[in-house]
Design an enzyme around this catalytic site. Structure first.
Site, PDB file in Angstrom:
ATOM      1  N   VAL A   8      16.576 -22.418 -13.555  1.00 49.32           N
ATOM      2  CA  VAL A   8      16.045 -21.452 -12.605  1.00 49.32           C
ATOM      3  C   VAL A   8      16.244 -20.080 -13.228  1.00 49.32           C
ATOM      4  CG1 VAL A   8      16.317 -22.817 -10.503  1.00 49.32           C
ATOM      5  CG2 VAL A   8      18.221 -21.425 -11.312  1.00 49.32           C
ATOM      6  N   SER A   9      15.419 -19.134 -12.852  1.00 47.76           N
ATOM      7  CA  SER A   9      15.438 -17.821 -13.494  1.00 47.76           C
ATOM      8  C   SER A   9      16.543 -16.905 -12.994  1.00 47.76           C
ATOM      9  CB  SER A   9      14.088 -17.133 -13.315  1.00 47.76           C
ATOM     10  OG  SER A   9      13.083 -17.902 -13.936  1.00 47.76           O
ATOM     11  N   THR A  10      16.901 -17.025 -11.716  1.00 52.00           N
ATOM     12  CA  THR A  10      17.916 -16.138 -11.150  1.00 52.00           C
ATOM     13  C   THR A  10      18.864 -16.923 -10.262  1.00 52.00           C
ATOM     14  OG1 THR A  10      16.723 -15.625  -9.113  1.00 52.00           O
ATOM     15  CG2 THR A  10      16.212 -14.256 -11.043  1.00 52.00           C
ATOM     16  N   GLN A  13      17.390 -18.083  -6.971  1.00 55.94           N
ATOM     17  CA  GLN A  13      16.543 -19.272  -6.933  1.00 55.94           C
ATOM     18  C   GLN A  13      17.416 -20.516  -6.863  1.00 55.94           C
ATOM     19  OE1 GLN A  13      14.226 -18.830 -10.502  1.00 55.94           O
ATOM     20  NE2 GLN A  13      12.552 -17.881  -9.384  1.00 55.94           N
TER      21      GLN A  13
END
Length: 189
Positions: A8-10, A13
């Site tokens: 996941v990017s962050t 998320q």
């Protein structure tokens, strides 16, 4: 051994969709919280190093693991050369056949295109928001009026920037940065 890789990017998320898709299919799975544009992906790189002939590298979706079509092709070839099976669960593709390999490359290209379009749209949206005068980012911790008051206290008394910042419940760096950003008031005579 079947290794599952989720990204996941962050931290905001959640990998729930990917976890649900891979649950019960992996001997071990690893979650990496990192933007796709990051130069280093330590968890991904660690798994790739661990993989042995006969192992399977399992992901939910291509765009969660590969940044570009080139990456997808290079890693798929490396896995095949090393005797490692690679599988993206949302695609039922056998990359050992010519047709399967072509389909894999086409989907990798589509995933890269989609990522780039999202990036372009995001940038366009930010530009338009700025043109409308929208303030982007987190709201300031202190108002301009509070900054002016703190500056006056510092200029007209023995109050230190540290004490003024403490009275506003902010870090001294925050106050000094905001003081530097205040527009200078000019008076014309």
């Amino acid at each position: 051994m079947i290794y599952g890789y989720l990204r996941v990017s962050t931290k905001m998320q959640r990998p729930d969709r990917q976890i649900e898709g891979l649950k019960g299919l992996c001997d071990a799975f690893f979650v990496e919280v990192l933007s796709a544009v990051s130069a280093k992906r330590p968890i991904f790189e660690e798994i790739v190093q661990k993989l042995q002939p006969g192992d399977t590298f399992l992901v939910w979706d291509l765009d969660r693991v590969f940044r570009t079509t080139y990456d997808a092709i290079v890693y798929e070839k490396e896995f095949r050369r090393r005797g490692i099976k690679f599988k993206a669960m949302n695609m039922n593709i056998d990359t050992s056949t010519a047709d399967g390999n072509h389909e894999y490359q086409s989907r990798a290209a589509a995933a890269e295109w989609e990522r780039r379009k999202i990036s372009e749209r995001t940038i366009e949206g930010l530009v338009m928001a700025r043109k409308r005068g929208s303030r982007l980012g987190r709201p300031p911790k202190i108002t301009d009026e509070q900054v002016r008051h703190a500056k006056a206290m510092i200029d007209n008394s023995d109050t230190s920037i540290k004490d003024a910042a403490a009275s506003l419940k902010v870090h001294p760096w925050t106050l000094s940065r905001r003081m530097r950003a205040l527009p200078t008031e000019r008076t014309f005579h």
